[in-house]
Design an enzyme around this catalytic site. Structure first.
Site, PDB file in Angstrom:
ATOM      1  N   LYS A  26       0.726  -1.427   0.208  1.00  0.00           N
ATOM      2  CA  LYS A  26      -0.035   0.029  -0.073  1.00  0.00           C
ATOM      3  C   LYS A  26       0.845   1.330  -0.102  1.00  0.00           C
ATOM      4  CE  LYS A  26      -3.742  -0.586   2.505  1.00  0.00           C
ATOM      5  NZ  LYS A  26      -4.460  -0.787   3.946  1.00  0.00           N
ATOM      6  N   ARG A  96      -3.315   3.150   8.476  1.00  0.00           N
ATOM      7  CA  ARG A  96      -3.664   2.143   7.796  1.00  0.00           C
ATOM      8  C   ARG A  96      -2.151   0.909   7.655  1.00  0.00           C
ATOM      9  NH1 ARG A  96      -4.618   4.717   1.972  1.00  0.00           N
ATOM     10  NH2 ARG A  96      -5.855   2.958   1.699  1.00  0.00           N
ATOM     11  N   GLY A 105      -6.141 -10.581   8.609  1.00  0.00           N
ATOM     12  CA  GLY A 105      -5.634 -10.701  10.030  1.00  0.00           C
ATOM     13  C   GLY A 105      -4.921  -9.530  10.462  1.00  0.00           C
ATOM     14  N   MET A 107      -4.292  -5.265  11.055  1.00  0.00           N
ATOM     15  CA  MET A 107      -5.283  -4.344  11.835  1.00  0.00           C
ATOM     16  C   MET A 107      -6.142  -3.589  10.728  1.00  0.00           C
ATOM     17  SD  MET A 107      -4.776  -0.829  14.119  1.00  0.00           S
ATOM     18  CE  MET A 107      -4.688  -0.053  12.758  1.00  0.00           C
ATOM     19  N   ARG A 352      -3.512  -1.411  -6.359  1.00  0.00           N
ATOM     20  CA  ARG A 352      -2.650  -2.601  -6.524  1.00  0.00           C
ATOM     21  C   ARG A 352      -3.201  -3.644  -7.742  1.00  0.00           C
ATOM     22  NH1 ARG A 352      -5.756  -4.848  -1.094  1.00  0.00           N
ATOM     23  NH2 ARG A 352      -7.771  -4.357  -1.929  1.00  0.00           N
ATOM     24  N   HIS A 468      -5.558 -44.659  -7.330  1.00  0.00           N
ATOM     25  CA  HIS A 468      -5.538 -44.988  -8.725  1.00  0.00           C
ATOM     26  C   HIS A 468      -6.690 -44.240  -9.384  1.00  0.00           C
ATOM     27  CE1 HIS A 468      -7.545 -47.555 -11.723  1.00  0.00           C
ATOM     28  NE2 HIS A 468      -6.249 -47.984 -11.821  1.00  0.00           N
ATOM     29  N   ARG A 574       1.224 -46.680 -22.116  1.00  0.00           N
ATOM     30  CA  ARG A 574       1.092 -47.886 -21.312  1.00  0.00           C
ATOM     31  C   ARG A 574       0.413 -48.848 -22.277  1.00  0.00           C
ATOM     32  NH1 ARG A 574      -0.831 -43.697 -18.160  1.00  0.00           N
ATOM     33  NH2 ARG A 574       0.372 -43.286 -16.127  1.00  0.00           N
ATOM     34  N   ARG A 630       5.778 -48.583 -23.546  1.00  0.00           N
ATOM     35  CA  ARG A 630       6.319 -49.156 -22.473  1.00  0.00           C
ATOM     36  C   ARG A 630       5.870 -50.619 -22.630  1.00  0.00           C
ATOM     37  NH1 ARG A 630       4.511 -47.497 -16.460  1.00  0.00           N
ATOM     38  NH2 ARG A 630       2.870 -48.452 -17.126  1.00  0.00           N
ATOM     39  N   GLU A 758      13.539 -45.776 -12.850  1.00  0.00           N
ATOM     40  CA  GLU A 758      12.519 -45.616 -12.026  1.00  0.00           C
ATOM     41  C   GLU A 758      12.812 -46.360 -10.429  1.00  0.00           C
ATOM     42  OE1 GLU A 758       8.758 -47.265 -13.279  1.00  0.00           O
ATOM     43  OE2 GLU A 758       9.923 -48.595 -14.800  1.00  0.00           O
ATOM     44  N   SER A 777      13.761 -42.277 -19.693  1.00  0.00           N
ATOM     45  CA  SER A 777      12.391 -41.823 -19.397  1.00  0.00           C
ATOM     46  C   SER A 777      12.327 -41.848 -17.872  1.00  0.00           C
ATOM     47  CB  SER A 777      10.952 -42.158 -20.260  1.00  0.00           C
ATOM     48  OG  SER A 777       9.844 -41.456 -19.732  1.00  0.00           O
ATOM     49  N   GLY A 779      10.630 -42.250 -14.891  1.00  0.00           N
ATOM     50  CA  GLY A 779       9.411 -42.590 -14.276  1.00  0.00           C
ATOM     51  C   GLY A 779       9.126 -42.258 -12.852  1.00  0.00           C
ATOM     52  N   THR A 780       8.525 -40.782 -12.650  1.00  0.00           N
ATOM     53  CA  THR A 780       8.771 -40.361 -11.454  1.00  0.00           C
ATOM     54  C   THR A 780       7.815 -40.512 -10.328  1.00  0.00           C
ATOM     55  OG1 THR A 780       7.723 -38.325 -12.185  1.00  0.00           O
ATOM     56  CG2 THR A 780      10.187 -38.127 -12.228  1.00  0.00           C
ATOM     57  N   ASN A 781       6.765 -41.378 -10.869  1.00  0.00           N
ATOM     58  CA  ASN A 781       5.793 -41.848  -9.837  1.00  0.00           C
ATOM     59  C   ASN A 781       6.442 -43.088  -9.228  1.00  0.00           C
ATOM     60  OD1 ASN A 781       3.767 -40.198 -10.714  1.00  0.00           O
ATOM     61  ND2 ASN A 781       2.833 -41.862 -12.058  1.00  0.00           N
ATOM     62  N   ASP A 782       6.942 -44.015  -9.879  1.00  0.00           N
ATOM     63  CA  ASP A 782       7.547 -45.263  -9.117  1.00  0.00           C
ATOM     64  C   ASP A 782       9.159 -44.838  -8.462  1.00  0.00           C
ATOM     65  OD1 ASP A 782       6.402 -47.686  -8.758  1.00  0.00           O
ATOM     66  OD2 ASP A 782       6.413 -47.950 -10.935  1.00  0.00           O
ATOM     67  N   CYS A 844       8.087 -38.902 -17.196  1.00  0.00           N
ATOM     68  CA  CYS A 844       6.738 -39.063 -17.936  1.00  0.00           C
ATOM     69  C   CYS A 844       5.874 -39.617 -16.541  1.00  0.00           C
ATOM     70  CB  CYS A 844       6.663 -40.383 -18.669  1.00  0.00           C
ATOM     71  SG  CYS A 844       7.450 -41.928 -17.766  1.00  0.00           S
ATOM     72  N   TYR A 864      12.602 -33.290 -22.789  1.00  0.00           N
ATOM     73  CA  TYR A 864      11.020 -33.156 -22.735  1.00  0.00           C
ATOM     74  C   TYR A 864      10.414 -33.584 -21.730  1.00  0.00           C
ATOM     75  CZ  TYR A 864      10.610 -38.259 -23.340  1.00  0.00           C
ATOM     76  OH  TYR A 864      10.504 -39.558 -23.078  1.00  0.00           O
TER      77      TYR A 864
HETATM   78  P1  ADP Z   1      -7.724  -2.336   3.393  1.00  0.00           P
HETATM   79  O1  ADP Z   1      -6.503  -2.596   3.524  1.00  0.00           O
HETATM   80  O2  ADP Z   1      -8.608  -3.071   4.451  1.00  0.00           O
HETATM   81  O3  ADP Z   1      -8.214  -2.006   2.183  1.00  0.00           O
HETATM   82  P2  ADP Z   1      -7.122   0.541   3.850  1.00  0.00           P
HETATM   83  O4  ADP Z   1      -6.237   1.180   4.531  1.00  0.00           O
HETATM   84  O5  ADP Z   1      -7.248   0.392   2.354  1.00  0.00           O
HETATM   85  O6  ADP Z   1      -7.850  -0.850   4.143  1.00  0.00           O
HETATM   86  O7  ADP Z   1      -8.524   1.516   4.136  1.00  0.00           O
HETATM   87  C1  ADP Z   1      -9.824   0.980   3.905  1.00  0.00           C
HETATM   88  C2  ADP Z   1     -10.688   2.192   3.380  1.00  0.00           C
HETATM   89  O8  ADP Z   1     -10.549   3.454   4.288  1.00  0.00           O
HETATM   90  C3  ADP Z   1     -10.166   2.743   2.006  1.00  0.00           C
HETATM   91  O9  ADP Z   1     -10.727   2.129   1.141  1.00  0.00           O
HETATM   92  C4  ADP Z   1     -10.476   4.167   1.955  1.00  0.00           C
HETATM   93  O10 ADP Z   1     -12.084   4.115   1.484  1.00  0.00           O
HETATM   94  C5  ADP Z   1     -10.737   4.639   3.515  1.00  0.00           C
HETATM   95  N1  ADP Z   1      -9.641   5.520   3.790  1.00  0.00           N
HETATM   96  C6  ADP Z   1      -8.338   5.024   4.199  1.00  0.00           C
HETATM   97  N2  ADP Z   1      -7.388   6.216   4.273  1.00  0.00           N
HETATM   98  C7  ADP Z   1      -8.261   7.237   4.013  1.00  0.00           C
HETATM   99  C8  ADP Z   1      -7.988   8.632   3.991  1.00  0.00           C
HETATM  100  N3  ADP Z   1      -6.877   8.981   4.204  1.00  0.00           N
HETATM  101  N4  ADP Z   1      -9.066   9.348   3.541  1.00  0.00           N
HETATM  102  C9  ADP Z   1     -10.143   8.928   3.376  1.00  0.00           C
HETATM  103  N5  ADP Z   1     -10.577   7.717   3.471  1.00  0.00           N
HETATM  104  C10 ADP Z   1      -9.621   6.613   3.615  1.00  0.00           C
HETATM  105 MG    MG Z   2      -7.938  -0.737   0.948  1.00  0.00          MG
END
Ligand code: ADP
Ligand code: MG
Ligand code: MG
Length: 887
Positions: A26, A96, A105, A107, A352, A468, A574, A630, A758, A777, A779-782, A844, A864
């Protein structure tokens, strides 16, 4: 001193642009977008290196970071003219997280940080919008309490619900400034109650609290689990992005949205996205209100009423469209974008590379190369070969309803519907009558081949991904769901029970071999499309590929499919499956059970014309290409009769007594048939078997050469060789037979004699074996079974545990054990070439269709790979990518 804070926006960049390792995905792209002049709110990124140090130092920040962060805030203040924590014109920021690869996972983002009881009043005054200010404050308290203070968010949601109910509102947008203000008071009371302290009013405390929470979330249980599943090392760390807020919730000229620069499911060149007016952050994805379409075309296609952005905000939409194009040119890939519109002004918040389906990946790669955005080589490198699997088989119509009753292993991709049938003979019979059939077995054995062929799909209660059923189904391109432990099959009663339901012979079921789902009733399928983008990309892949790609195929149908998919020969034909044919099995059994050579020859004479016919058909289809055949390999017990009537048939055909036959069958019993009397050991003890097969091969080759003019190139392969002498004996039989046939027919054709490698001994003694053998050839299974000492039929019980515990990185029967088995292959290749520099080398086994294993074959310079017909395109693409990587 190490720099831990990198600033971006407002015409300034501390560099590090594009360095995702340091700034996280990001952060790197925010800096990247700002650097090409796109409207990005100013901010700064605290690096991933800080995260690593934070943990090394026992979760404390170095003193120097304070000054760096203060400097970063000063940068944002300088660009925006606002002041952090100053009521007159308060600066608000978002905090962010951002790891190298986007990672669940971590924040959640905190928005509107910097609001407190004083700055909210200032924000209301300067924006001239009380409602907006109090809406922002209540959002902030709730988010901060949830993600930083980790208080129970249910209480906040409940308070909002009650506030709306009291007023008789259904939408958040109906709430007025005073309504929000009242809710803020309630929220603060909840915090005081749950946290035991008042909501933090010091904006710096707020900021450091949020920064600490991002770094803290790197070691959350959720993040750890995700890292483990995706091989992300803990040492990578996450970055933190602090960025000036822009507001999509400032009334009807403001909005927030998400978009893709192309359609991520079909790949069409059409902007694709959703937005919400007067909203903030993740409102769009959170489903609080129904979002509106970005483009007019998409709105019309969906028959929706609320105006699209193109219609409601044409000017901003125009800007956005330009940004999309700039981003694609800059990043040279389809982008997934987050943006906000504040009072008619567009701001970019994230970009992204967008996730996409296999179909879209193909189309986008080909289109971008045609547009000149990327080279053809890059297009080839971008498509995941494994994902092609999705495209090569019929798939379930995603819109069709389905009634799932069980789930097993996704053993062979594709989907099929048909009547449930519980034995192979019935499967064949019903298929001949025109029924679509799903063969349901506890497990399959070589005797089920005809039933599997006749079936549209295969379902088994036992067996893993390399059972099989799974291997044969993948080879035939039949969908297969294996190992459905919950299926209680009663083969006698011709029915199974699962989850309180019963399915009887003739009932319609559907299996999805890509997901492992088993359904009752039929579900509509959609056919794959192999022309168009697929064909174009394959052509480009073939231009850069060095490794040849052949197919493992033994029936005319498989050979046709393989050629259609671009196979450049047969790497493994085969011969034993041909012996199971109902018309021949009696003769085969007669041969096996014969007491002496004379008896065997009588039976072999019956088989000769049949085998010749098989080979002639294959040679015709593969005209001009090499075909590796074979010679007979499996343990003979696989062919033995079981039922009384089968013994009777054989006895009659051979003219001997049933009792004598049964005695002979008992003699042939083996304790460990896979290590028993099989492979070239059959040829050594009964040379007449290999002689018959060699004769069938050469007679067929001459016949086809005479008929079509295009001589096939037979490569006669001797299985399970361990020593030079074994191969020498067998080569002698083959050469003598060739000579005899050529003399009889007055025509000679080129052929090679070689062996499968093999057994570990064969790999080690490859130097000597190559004195006789003209090709190897692998025969990587065996070879995997014999090197690891693991039977693939029994590995299912413990192999997953082995992979979980990191003993093997992946199932060694799916992806080659490069370290162990790979080293043997390398040794064999090296020693073989030393003796015979032009010895032809290929693999093979199942691994011939696995991209990682193919990459290994490229590194050690094999000639090959050979894969099952439906994996030939995957192998072609993987071979091209391996060549590009090596170059
Ligand atoms: P995630 O990684 O879950 O996508 P983000 O960091 O992209 O989280 O934040 C989620 C959303 O929060 C963004 O898509 C945007 O809409 C809003 N956001 C984040 N930063 C700003 C900001 N500086 N101004 C306005 N909205 C923001
Ligand atoms: Mg985002
Ligand atoms: Mg999120």
């Amino acid at each position: 001193m190490t720099q831990y804070v990198y600033r971006f926006g407002g015409g300034l960049s501390d560099g590090g642009q594009g360095d995702k390792n340091l700034l996280g995905g990001k952060g790197a792209n925010l800096d990247g977008m700002a650097s090409i002049g796109l409207p990005v709110p100013p901010g700064f990124t605290i690096t991933t290196a800080m995260c690593t140090r934070y943990y090394e130092d026992g979760q404390v920040f170095p003193e120097s970071l304070k000054a760096e962060v203060a400097n970063g805030i000063a940068h944002i203040e300088g660009v925006t003219g606002k002041k952090f924590g100053v009521a007159a014109d308060p600066l608000l920021v978002s905090v962010r997280s951002g790891a190298r690869a986007s990672m669940p996972g971590m924040m959640d983002t905190v928005l509107n940080l910097g609001l407190n009881d004083e700055t909210v009043v200032g924000l209301a005054a300067i924006s001239g919008d009380d409602r907006f200010a109090w809406d922002s404050y209540r959002r902030f308290i709730q988010m901060y309490s949830d993600v930083v203070l980790e208080l129970d968010h249910g209480a906040f949601e409940e308070a909002l619900e009650i506030a709306k109910e009291d007023k008789g509102f259904t939408l958040d947008t109906e709430m007025s400034a005073t309504d929000w203000q009242a809710l803020v008071a309630k929220y603060k009371a909840i915090v005081a109650d749950q946290w035991g302290k008042p909501f933090p009013q010091d904006v710096h405390e707020q900021l450091w609290g949020a920064v600490g929470a991002v770094f803290g979330s790197w070691q959350s249980e959720r993040a750890k689990v995700y890292r483990r599943l995706n091989d992300i090392p803990a040492s990578w760390g996450t970055a933190v992005n602090v960025q000036a807020m822009v507001f999509g919730n400032m009334g009807d000229t403001s909005a927030t949205g998400v978009a893709f620069t192309r359609d991520p499911s079909k790949g069409d060149r059409a902007y694709y996205g959703e937005f919400l007016i007067n909203a903030q952050g993740e409102d769009v994805v959170a489903g609080i209100r129904t979002p509106q379409y970005l483009t007019k075309a998409a709105r019309e296609a969906a028959g929706a009423k609320p105006l699209s952005m193109e219609e409601a905000m044409p000017e901003v939409y125009g800007q956005l469209a330009k940004v999309f194009d700039l981003l694609e040119t800059h990043y040279r890939d389809m982008q997934d974008i987050e943006f906000t519109v504040e009072r008619g002004h567009l701001w970019m918040l994230q970009t992204r590379a967008g996730k996409r389906t296999a179909k879209a990946a193909l189309k986008i790669a080909v289109d971008m190369a045609n547009e000149g955005l990327i080279t053809r080589e890059e297009a080839v490198a971008r498509v995941d070969p494994a994902a092609l699997d999705q495209l090569l088989h019929p798939t379930l119509d995603p819109n069709a309803p389905r009634d799932v009753i069980a789930k097993g292993l996704p053993a062979s991709p594709g989907a099929a519907s048909g009547i449930a049938v519980f034995d192979s003979d019935t499967a064949e019979h019903r298929a001949e009558l025109g029924d679509a059939v799903i063969l349901v077995r506890t497990e399959t054995s070589p005797e089920d081949i005809h039933g599997m062929h006749a079936a549209k799909g295969i379902l088994t209660a036992r067996g893993g991904m390399t059972s099989h059923a799974a291997v044969v189904a993948r080879g035939m391109g039949r969908p297969c769901v294996s190992g459905v432990g919950s299926l209680a099959i009663d083969a006698k009663a011709k029915s199974f029970r699962v989850a309180g339901r019963e399915v009887r012979e003739g009932d319609i079921i559907t299996i999805d071999g890509s997901t492992g789902e088993v359904m009752v009733g039929s579900v509509a399928t959609v056919e794959p499309e192999l022309a168009g983008d697929f064909g174009v990309l394959m052509e480009w892949a073939d231009k850069v590929r060095r490794l040849k790609v052949r197919a493992n195929a033994e029936t005319p149908l498989d050979c046709k499919v393989a050629r259609g998919f671009g196979a450049e020969g047969i790497g493994l034909c085969r011969t034993e499956h041909m012996f199971f044919d109902a018309a021949r099995i009696t003769a085969v059994r007669q041969m096996i059970l014969a007491e002496d050579e004379k008896g065997r020859r009588t039976a072999l004479d019956k088989l000769l014309p049949e085998q010749r016919g098989d080979f002639a058909q294959i040679f015709e289809i593969m005209a001009g290409l090499p075909v590796t055949i074979r010679l007979l390999d499996p343990p003979l017990h696989e062919f033995l009769p079981h039922a009384e009537e089968e013994f009777n048939e054989v006895a009659e055909a051979a003219g001997v007594g049933v009792d004598a036959l049964k005695r002979r069958a008992a003699e042939l019993h083996e304790f460990n048939p896979m290590l028993g009397h099989r492979g070239c050991r059959l040829g050594v003890t009964y040379p007449e078997i290999y002689e018959m097969q060699a004769r069938a091969i050469f007679e067929a080759a001459v016949e086809v050469a005479e008929k079509s003019g295009a001589a096939p190139i037979p490569e006669v392969m001797v299985p399970l060789v361990a020593t030079r002498r074994e191969l020498e004996l067998m080569k002698d039989v083959i050469d003598r037979t060739a000579k005899a046939v050529f003399a009889e027919k007055g025509r000679t054709i080129d052929y090679l004699v070689g062996t499968m490698i093999e057994l570990p001994r064969a790999a080690l003694k490859a130097g000597e074996i190559a004195e006789v053998g003209e090709f190897f050839s692998f025969g990587t299974n065996d070879l995997t079974q014999t090197t690891l000492g693991v039977s693939r039929d029994d590995a299912g019980r413990f192999l997953t545990t082995y992979v979980d515990k990191g003993i093997y990185a992946r199932d060694p029967f799916v992806s080659l054990d490069v370290e162990g088995v790979g080293e043997l292959i390398e040794i064999a290749a090296e020693r073989g070439r030393k003796t015979r520099p032009n010895v032809k080398l290929g693999i093979c086994g199942e691994h011939g269709g696995d991209p990682a294993s193919i990459a290994f074959c490229e590194t050690i310079g094999l000639d090959y790979v050979s894969a099952s017909p439906y994996r030939v395109p995957i192998a072609r693409l993987a071979a091209a990518q391996a060549a590009l990587k090596k170059a």
